[in-house]
Write a protein that holds these residues in place. Structure first.
Motif, PDB file in Angstrom:
ATOM      1  N   SER A 189       0.833  -1.204   0.000  1.00  0.00           N
ATOM      2  CA  SER A 189       0.000   0.000   0.000  1.00  0.00           C
ATOM      3  C   SER A 189       0.867   1.254   0.000  1.00  0.00           C
ATOM      4  N   VAL A 190       1.959   1.237   0.756  1.00  0.00           N
ATOM      5  CA  VAL A 190       2.864   2.386   0.781  1.00  0.00           C
ATOM      6  C   VAL A 190       3.420   2.658  -0.606  1.00  0.00           C
ATOM      7  N   ARG A 191       3.801   1.620  -1.327  1.00  0.00           N
ATOM      8  CA  ARG A 191       4.348   1.804  -2.682  1.00  0.00           C
ATOM      9  C   ARG A 191       3.273   2.340  -3.632  1.00  0.00           C
ATOM     10  N   ILE A 192       2.031   1.885  -3.465  1.00  0.00           N
ATOM     11  CA  ILE A 192       0.923   2.401  -4.273  1.00  0.00           C
ATOM     12  C   ILE A 192       0.751   3.895  -4.023  1.00  0.00           C
ATOM     13  N   GLU A 193       0.721   4.272  -2.755  1.00  0.00           N
ATOM     14  CA  GLU A 193       0.463   5.671  -2.408  1.00  0.00           C
ATOM     15  C   GLU A 193       1.611   6.591  -2.802  1.00  0.00           C
ATOM     16  N   LEU A 194       2.841   6.123  -2.621  1.00  0.00           N
ATOM     17  CA  LEU A 194       3.984   6.960  -3.005  1.00  0.00           C
ATOM     18  C   LEU A 194       4.046   7.148  -4.518  1.00  0.00           C
ATOM     19  N   GLN A 195       3.662   6.125  -5.257  1.00  0.00           N
ATOM     20  CA  GLN A 195       3.613   6.295  -6.707  1.00  0.00           C
ATOM     21  C   GLN A 195       2.535   7.317  -7.082  1.00  0.00           C
ATOM     22  N   ALA A 196       1.400   7.294  -6.374  1.00  0.00           N
ATOM     23  CA  ALA A 196       0.357   8.294  -6.637  1.00  0.00           C
ATOM     24  C   ALA A 196       0.860   9.693  -6.314  1.00  0.00           C
ATOM     25  N   ASP A 197       1.682   9.832  -5.276  1.00  0.00           N
ATOM     26  CA  ASP A 197       2.287  11.129  -4.980  1.00  0.00           C
ATOM     27  C   ASP A 197       3.206  11.564  -6.121  1.00  0.00           C
ATOM     28  N   CYS A 198       3.985  10.612  -6.635  1.00  0.00           N
ATOM     29  CA  CYS A 198       4.890  10.911  -7.745  1.00  0.00           C
ATOM     30  C   CYS A 198       4.103  11.322  -8.985  1.00  0.00           C
ATOM     31  N   PHE A 199       3.040  10.597  -9.284  1.00  0.00           N
ATOM     32  CA  PHE A 199       2.175  10.953 -10.413  1.00  0.00           C
ATOM     33  C   PHE A 199       1.566  12.339 -10.212  1.00  0.00           C
ATOM     34  N   GLU A 264       9.935  17.077 -10.796  1.00  0.00           N
ATOM     35  CA  GLU A 264      11.206  17.428 -11.435  1.00  0.00           C
ATOM     36  C   GLU A 264      11.424  16.697 -12.756  1.00  0.00           C
ATOM     37  N   SER A 265      10.861  15.487 -12.878  1.00  0.00           N
ATOM     38  CA  SER A 265      11.100  14.694 -14.095  1.00  0.00           C
ATOM     39  C   SER A 265       9.982  14.807 -15.117  1.00  0.00           C
ATOM     40  N   GLY A 266       8.742  14.844 -14.641  1.00  0.00           N
ATOM     41  CA  GLY A 266       7.595  14.834 -15.552  1.00  0.00           C
ATOM     42  C   GLY A 266       7.450  13.535 -16.312  1.00  0.00           C
ATOM     43  N   ASP A 267       8.115  12.485 -15.830  1.00  0.00           N
ATOM     44  CA  ASP A 267       8.216  11.224 -16.562  1.00  0.00           C
ATOM     45  C   ASP A 267       7.671  10.064 -15.729  1.00  0.00           C
ATOM     46  N   LEU A 268       6.777   9.277 -16.315  1.00  0.00           N
ATOM     47  CA  LEU A 268       6.209   8.124 -15.627  1.00  0.00           C
ATOM     48  C   LEU A 268       7.279   7.147 -15.143  1.00  0.00           C
ATOM     49  N   ASN A 269       8.346   7.014 -15.911  1.00  0.00           N
ATOM     50  CA  ASN A 269       9.401   6.057 -15.551  1.00  0.00           C
ATOM     51  C   ASN A 269      10.099   6.423 -14.251  1.00  0.00           C
ATOM     52  N   ALA A 270      10.019   7.673 -13.855  1.00  0.00           N
ATOM     53  CA  ALA A 270      10.662   8.117 -12.611  1.00  0.00           C
ATOM     54  C   ALA A 270       9.846   7.749 -11.383  1.00  0.00           C
ATOM     55  N   CYS A 271       8.657   7.180 -11.602  1.00  0.00           N
ATOM     56  CA  CYS A 271       7.733   6.919 -10.510  1.00  0.00           C
ATOM     57  C   CYS A 271       7.525   5.435 -10.213  1.00  0.00           C
ATOM     58  N   ASP A 272       8.478   4.602 -10.609  1.00  0.00           N
ATOM     59  CA  ASP A 272       8.330   3.166 -10.370  1.00  0.00           C
ATOM     60  C   ASP A 272       8.733   2.810  -8.948  1.00  0.00           C
ATOM     61  N   THR A 273       7.833   3.068  -8.017  1.00  0.00           N
ATOM     62  CA  THR A 273       8.095   2.765  -6.613  1.00  0.00           C
ATOM     63  C   THR A 273       8.206   1.260  -6.371  1.00  0.00           C
ATOM     64  N   PHE A 274       7.613   0.469  -7.229  1.00  0.00           N
ATOM     65  CA  PHE A 274       7.618  -0.982  -7.018  1.00  0.00           C
ATOM     66  C   PHE A 274       8.981  -1.600  -7.345  1.00  0.00           C
ATOM     67  N   ALA A 275       9.762  -0.916  -8.160  1.00  0.00           N
ATOM     68  CA  ALA A 275      11.097  -1.405  -8.494  1.00  0.00           C
ATOM     69  C   ALA A 275      12.183  -0.781  -7.615  1.00  0.00           C
ATOM     70  N   ALA A 276      11.799   0.182  -6.813  1.00  0.00           N
ATOM     71  CA  ALA A 276      12.783   0.881  -5.976  1.00  0.00           C
ATOM     72  C   ALA A 276      13.248   0.000  -4.823  1.00  0.00           C
ATOM     73  N   ASP A 277      14.555  -0.058  -4.623  1.00  0.00           N
ATOM     74  CA  ASP A 277      15.101  -0.840  -3.503  1.00  0.00           C
ATOM     75  C   ASP A 277      14.802  -0.160  -2.182  1.00  0.00           C
ATOM     76  N   THR A 278      14.852   1.147  -2.178  1.00  0.00           N
ATOM     77  CA  THR A 278      14.515   1.935  -0.978  1.00  0.00           C
ATOM     78  C   THR A 278      13.515   2.998  -1.366  1.00  0.00           C
ATOM     79  N   LEU A 279      12.632   3.292  -0.447  1.00  0.00           N
ATOM     80  CA  LEU A 279      11.598   4.298  -0.699  1.00  0.00           C
ATOM     81  C   LEU A 279      11.939   5.640  -0.035  1.00  0.00           C
TER      82      LEU A 279
END
Length: 279
Positions: A189-199, A264-279
């Motif tokens: 759930s944390v990764r879902i929400e942080l990605q929504a913040d990034c989006f 800062e990026s404006g790019d969807l690829n910068a928001c892959d919280t599910f692939a991030a080793d650390t959040l």
């Protein structure tokens, strides 16, 4: 945020005149009860219903209610234009926008009952966002996150969940959560929400580029809102020691950092919280 006099969305379902007023609980008391729910992570809908919330009958819309509705409509229209452009350029297909349900008091959804106590949420069951605009008052008065762009961040965050659903991310993540332990489900759930913040950050960057709608201090308002609704901050404000295994949205620092990554990026690829080793 420059929003007055601009185009509103047609994807607004306004239920605010269909009953569900504040009933026996007065305005100040209602805000106090709502704050308890937000800080403790508890749905206090039953308590509010016992106090009179959810009564049938006509609901009087104040001038503030009408202004909030117009603001949400313009913000929603902005998200539609921005995400349609992003999907076309970065995803290669059309974006199907969500419907946003405005209500006052209580209403129903396929995901369960909606009230001011549950806070704004996205329901993948009907692809709709549910929002009691009274939340903006609580956000400002009880959480210390005022400003129109703080409110816009709330709308953008919930629409971001629809973007996740459109991309197939939300369904996959929720399917895994159903088979996971409570602690594992919270971590997903944390990764879902942080990605929504990034989006949300991506939306803010593109909204500025497309409409020039941001004013000085707007990004700071969004960052402050992200800080005030971080799990650790909410638990501290409730007089509790932060317990990371119970977090479902991320810490204040994480929420701010992922919003900034998107902005800062404006790019969807910068928001892959599910692939991030650390959040």
């Amino acid at each position: 945020m420059k929003w007055r006099g601009r185009r509103g969305s047609r994807n607004i379902e306004d239920r605010r005149g269909r009953g569900g007023g504040a009933g026996a609980i007065g305005g100040v008391g209602l805000l106090a009860v709502l704050a308890i729910g937000y800080f403790l992570g508890i749905d206090v809908t039953p308590l509010l219903q016992e106090g009179g919330l959810g009564q049938t009958g006509e609901v009087e819309l104040t001038e503030a209610d009408m202004r909030a509705g117009e603001f949400v409509s313009v913000t929603l229209a902005d998200t539609e234009e921005v995400w349609a452009d992003i999907f076309r350029r970065q995803v290669g297909r059309a974006y199907d926008p969500a419907v946003l349900v405005l209500f006052k008091g209580t209403t129903s959804s396929p995901c369960g009952g909606a009230s001011g106590a549950t806070g704004p949420f996205y329901c993948p069951g009907d692809n709709k966002v549910y929002l009691d605009t009274g939340f903006f008052t609580t956000l400002e008065r009880r959480m210390g996150a005022g400003g129109d762009f703080a409110a816009a961040y709330v709308v953008a965050h919930e629409i971001a969940h629809h973007v996740q659903n459109e991309l197939g991310i939300l369904g996959q993540a929720n399917a895994v959560r159903q088979r996971a332990s409570t602690a594992q489900s919270n971590a997903i759930s944390v990764r879902i929400e942080l990605q929504a913040d990034c989006f949300s950050g991506i939306w803010a960057a593109h909204a500025q580029e497309r409409f020039g709608s941001l004013e000085r201090g707007d990004v700071a308002e969004a960052m402050n809102a992200a800080k005030q609704i971080g799990d650790d901050t909410l638990q501290r404000n409730a007089g509790r020691v932060p317990m990371p295994h119970t977090f479902t949205h991320g810490t204040s620092e994480q929420r701010q950092r992922w919003f900034a990554a998107g902005f800062e990026s404006g790019d969807l690829n910068a928001c892959d919280t599910f692939a991030a080793d650390t959040l």
